[in-house]
Scaffold this active site. Sequence first.
Site, mmCIF file in Angstrom:
data_model
loop_
_atom_site.group_PDB
_atom_site.id
_atom_site.type_symbol
_atom_site.label_atom_id
_atom_site.label_comp_id
_atom_site.label_asym_id
_atom_site.label_seq_id
_atom_site.Cartn_x
_atom_site.Cartn_y
_atom_site.Cartn_z
ATOM 1 C CB THR A 111 -0.921 -0.016 1.241
ATOM 2 O OG1 THR A 111 -1.768 -1.163 1.124
ATOM 3 C CG2 THR A 111 -1.766 1.230 1.327
ATOM 4 C CB ILE A 112 3.250 2.702 2.382
ATOM 5 C CG1 ILE A 112 2.148 2.830 3.434
ATOM 6 C CG2 ILE A 112 4.204 3.897 2.442
ATOM 7 C CD1 ILE A 112 1.209 3.996 3.253
ATOM 8 N N GLY A 155 4.548 2.611 11.376
ATOM 9 C CA GLY A 155 4.293 1.348 12.063
ATOM 10 C C GLY A 155 5.425 0.963 13.005
ATOM 11 C CB SER A 171 0.895 6.258 11.791
ATOM 12 O OG SER A 171 0.161 7.086 12.663
ATOM 13 C CB CYS A 172 -2.369 7.392 7.963
ATOM 14 S SG CYS A 172 -3.048 6.016 8.911
ATOM 15 N NE ARG A 221 -7.165 0.939 7.069
ATOM 16 C CZ ARG A 221 -6.281 0.604 8.008
ATOM 17 N NH1 ARG A 221 -6.656 0.354 9.244
ATOM 18 N NH2 ARG A 221 -4.995 0.490 7.685
ATOM 19 N N GLY A 277 -1.732 10.011 20.493
ATOM 20 C CA GLY A 277 -1.361 11.251 21.175
ATOM 21 C C GLY A 277 0.132 11.288 21.468
ATOM 22 C CG HIS A 279 -8.037 6.326 9.840
ATOM 23 N ND1 HIS A 279 -8.261 5.078 10.360
ATOM 24 C CD2 HIS A 279 -6.791 6.281 9.303
ATOM 25 C CE1 HIS A 279 -7.191 4.314 10.159
ATOM 26 N NE2 HIS A 279 -6.291 5.014 9.510
#
Lengths: 361, 361, 361, 361
Positions: D12-13, D111, D140-141, D169, D195, D220
């Site tokens: 994907t990335i 990740g 991350s996203c 998601r 956070g 998301h």
Amino acid sequence: MTVRVGVNGFGTIGKRVADAVARQPDLKLVGIAKTRPSFEAQRAVDHGYSLYVAGEGSAEKFAAVGLPVAGRLPDLLAQVDVMIDATPEEVGRANRPLYEAAGVRAIFQGGEEADVAEGSFSALANYEACRGKRTLRVVSCNTTGITRAAAVLLPRWGVEHWEVTLVRRAADPGESKRGPVDGIVPTLDVPSHHGPDAQTVLPGLPIATTAVVVPTTLMHVHVNHVRLRRAPAEAAEVVEAFRGTPRFHVFAPWERVDGTPQVMEFARDRWGRDGIRGPDMMENVLWERGVSVHGPDVHFFQAIHQESIVIPENIDAIRAMLELADGPTSIATTDRALGIGRARGAARPRAAAATPVRRKA
Amino acid sequence: MTVRVGVNGFGTIGKRVADAVARQPDLKLVGIAKTRPSFEAQRAVDHGYSLYVAGEGSAEKFAAVGLPVAGRLPDLLAQVDVMIDATPEEVGRANRPLYEAAGVRAIFQGGEEADVAEGSFSALANYEACRGKRTLRVVSCNTTGITRAAAVLLPRWGVEHWEVTLVRRAADPGESKRGPVDGIVPTLDVPSHHGPDAQTVLPGLPIATTAVVVPTTLMHVHVNHVRLRRAPAEAAEVVEAFRGTPRFHVFAPWERVDGTPQVMEFARDRWGRDGIRGPDMMENVLWERGVSVHGPDVHFFQAIHQESIVIPENIDAIRAMLELADGPTSIATTDRALGIGRARGAARPRAAAATPVRRKA
Amino acid sequence: MTVRVGVNGFGTIGKRVADAVARQPDLKLVGIAKTRPSFEAQRAVDHGYSLYVAGEGSAEKFAAVGLPVAGRLPDLLAQVDVMIDATPEEVGRANRPLYEAAGVRAIFQGGEEADVAEGSFSALANYEACRGKRTLRVVSCNTTGITRAAAVLLPRWGVEHWEVTLVRRAADPGESKRGPVDGIVPTLDVPSHHGPDAQTVLPGLPIATTAVVVPTTLMHVHVNHVRLRRAPAEAAEVVEAFRGTPRFHVFAPWERVDGTPQVMEFARDRWGRDGIRGPDMMENVLWERGVSVHGPDVHFFQAIHQESIVIPENIDAIRAMLELADGPTSIATTDRALGIGRARGAARPRAAAATPVRRKA
Amino acid sequence: MTVRVGVNGFGTIGKRVADAVARQPDLKLVGIAKTRPSFEAQRAVDHGYSLYVAGEGSAEKFAAVGLPVAGRLPDLLAQVDVMIDATPEEVGRANRPLYEAAGVRAIFQGGEEADVAEGSFSALANYEACRGKRTLRVVSCNTTGITRAAAVLLPRWGVEHWEVTLVRRAADPGESKRGPVDGIVPTLDVPSHHGPDAQTVLPGLPIATTAVVVPTTLMHVHVNHVRLRRAPAEAAEVVEAFRGTPRFHVFAPWERVDGTPQVMEFARDRWGRDGIRGPDMMENVLWERGVSVHGPDVHFFQAIHQESIVIPENIDAIRAMLELADGPTSIATTDRALGIGRARGAARPRAAAATPVRRKA
């Protein structure tokens, strides 16, 4: 000669048809008609398509958000040879008198009843029979998928009997309101309307269809059992017949395509290829491993991308009506313009698996 | 004589089997075995079931959360005549030597290969053939659904050929981890394993099965096309044959049951009825309107509640092994204890629709 | 004195309210009203409830399928002291004049605007304020969940500010038509209507709510951040306050309840317990591990079963209107009759985790 | 100077990063590494990317299906200045010694734990702090989405306190195996890891994050409540701040974008625009109508396309490491090459809604 084409409706089908028309060498997109502003109307403008106000739509509302309009639907009708109606189900029928009054040819979509037009159309299956018609109906996504497959099976082996279970997507990816969220809803009428619909293209096709709706947005999947008149020698013979036909894409096992999530991933990955609309899969999709032959009995799965599969057929329908080309020529022209068939992926036949030479597709 | 029964595993199948055993007049639930504490272990205790620690489980972990344990699996084995193995796929096979060593009879589930036991069992289809066996395998939910339907079709009309497309649920309602979330995944092996599995119960059954997995949790749906040896007079004849057979539930059109969401709603609504486990649907579910007959060709849909359909069969398997009763008697005893067939809903035949007298089911 | 109660509407809420009324020692279910036959009407009859035809419904259609009717809505109104309106959104308001004309008290559901009744009701939060009213509105499932939690937080620590994000289920499990199938739809109005709605029960509650809709059918989940006026000593203090309050269920980590799939599995497993409607979860559901305290800031998740959470509140609303009991007595009576709180599962406080003695709930 | 870049991992990335590198004026894609053949490996070849075998992968397997390989991972490492590691979670850490040994700079994905690299990177938030590092981790996203928004809020109004509920998601669109299919799974640890992760980019950011996982594949959605240090004059001030910042896309009400299904439809529709990868949405997506201001309290929703949002950040990270440009220049270069920001759609400010003049974006 360049045929002047208008598109009425700019939703799932309409926007794709407009893009496809704009890419054909012998067609010119005059404009598209839409009833109200939205991100899709903005997109039409961004692509340089002239925007006309359809139905009861308000030109002021378009102006208020800075979307320039070129006129109303009758203004568009006055400039085109052919109108492609991509409005919601049953609106097409209501629009028909407008097209007649304007003296333009019209193409309707599969959501309309068959008698909306002089003929029902599927490019691989009955191009010739539709030549010269003034109105045509491009059959629905599922019926297009079935009749394309019929065009492979019938001439090679004949069809004794065909059962299809259609596992249908519940909603399109861009829809929020339709369900079910969790559950399977059978279409209790047997046969479902798809079988009789296929027979409007191929009269007498010995087919029975059953259907269920399931909670997915990506694609339909057809589970087929066909008893052929003549038995193929082996599964590979059937696989190669599909693979060698335009508008079919057959995945090989090594490609690791388990189901429709990966088929759509494959489609999205094509974005950068010339002419191909990234997220679309205009071909019938088969899995080599999912084709099984026992004597005259053939089972195969095919996945159908409900959003895009009828797009090339809408283009070919124009050429059939206006007798611009014969079927194979039109199909080749359409597919070249849309990039279909160029990125076929798994072109190597199963029989040749041991030979490390790759056939270019 | 009261047969002493233990249940190994207390998940989806195990907890239902334990409840069902506890309700039978001729069976006694000695205890259940589980590997680790969870809300389901708590439930076993709440229902008064003796809890044994299975496998590598730690009795201390149960104690730490206040769950009293009565011993370990071998302690349970020492007290029972029959063990029902409801452990995850392939664990049953690993457990078999334990049961053999303890000299207890054993029933395995459909997740195991057929050769795990002396015979494969489906109550309506082959009860007699399984009498006296020391080990049996209750076939899976889908195979149970198919063989039950075969038990209706075969004796009445004979089966020339049967095609089933299984539209399978992706995960059980209590599972969080399995997908797909959006997409259809075909089982590319044709036939799927379900056809051969049905033949372990009914050798020679002329059936071919194909399958797809879809994103739902509620039920499987089978789409059936059967060519019978003798043609029924009309659809109503087939409908009534199903309706008159134990473990079938046929919905009438007026009940407004569109799909599996409403079937499960119907099941949940039965909660207060004596003996019926509210959320379960242990019957094969058919739709009257979804049964279609053209000559010898019958199409019908059936929905299969994967969580519960095999529960009555596990009970009957005990009686078959121990020759406690003949098949019809066992089935009637099981169903009476579980409340199956008491709330049939749509008992009035279609032909009598004009007559406002309701037949009690 | 036994209060005579009728229920208008027999869908998700109506059928549960009818069951709950029928189980109360001081209430009598006179009958239920429904517009048309369905499996749910059959269920009313199967449970022995008198069936009345509501609205424009046709008694002949009920008769044609063998469902006996006892009259029409006005016939039911003539026999009851209180009518519970469980009809679809906004139908309740249209029905109000009927109830007024018949001189019966009426309870409406949270789908109606607040001014449909003299007061908005939530048993733990404002029972006293609703005593003696002739009409009440039981607030919606989400608002009931919020006001119950407020009834725990306000008297103990005070609330300085409260933010809730409601992650809402898209459709009920028995619905087929509503989506989305894949996607998240934010409620763009901030605050969502839930905050102001909670203030109809607790005026001045300093709450702001935001909401999104997601493709699930099981439960809503609220993500709460509360700044309290006084800081709790530790998370366990907050956990125990919830655990010790009626209509709250708190899961401990060892129970292995990861999310709403397991909560509903837990609920389904309660089927055999006396009085509990198996598939329902009438309590606010919290996770012990999901309660976090940093000074005056508390975060907690709660899951809300949209189908059943308001059922006990409908019962208490009757007693408040008729001043049959004070709040705590009514709540205890209702819960005993419905079996709420008897199977609490994780009753042992976190602080006592080392002590292997289990407190009975 | 042209920087030579390799990409390890082509999922994907990885595939998106490779495409993005190939389009930059100052970067050269030397090749990509992958462990096994698949349709995605075929795509790499179709795009003309040199294919290297990673990890334990077998060059023979690639050859057997006609995919030419240029060598193994060490061969690729020998030719590059920077390696972008886009392998699955925790594989990146295992790969780090390889990159060190080869003397190449390395970029890891979110990740991995933060200490995999010298710094955590988010282009709008801390470009300067990352200049000259030999290793970076692109967060991350979700963290990228948060830190981009922080880069808008912090300099203009300051952030007193920020609460985010992340509605996540469950799986990517191309995945078949991950669930849940129906249900909501809360992340019971509060705060969720997002956070603290944001604080690796912006130390001291006063943020608390909570999260739930829901059954969708598209995007998301973050539900934000921020208490600012200085109150904005009105919502429009905040809206325009977002709209005027690179890598934000704000939808206006007239665009009829209800939720993530329409956002992704919008993204798919961009396919034909120069340089934009059709199905991707690399910008943070906000809804004008979903931005609410009450004094210093701001609520806003933002949707995050998990598949693509970090792609431009991976490119900028290269320039930061090698000090090829300052932050704004790098961002502008990246976005121009990728087509981000060119098709902004709703560029007209809300305040100007009455003026029918459209600002070109």
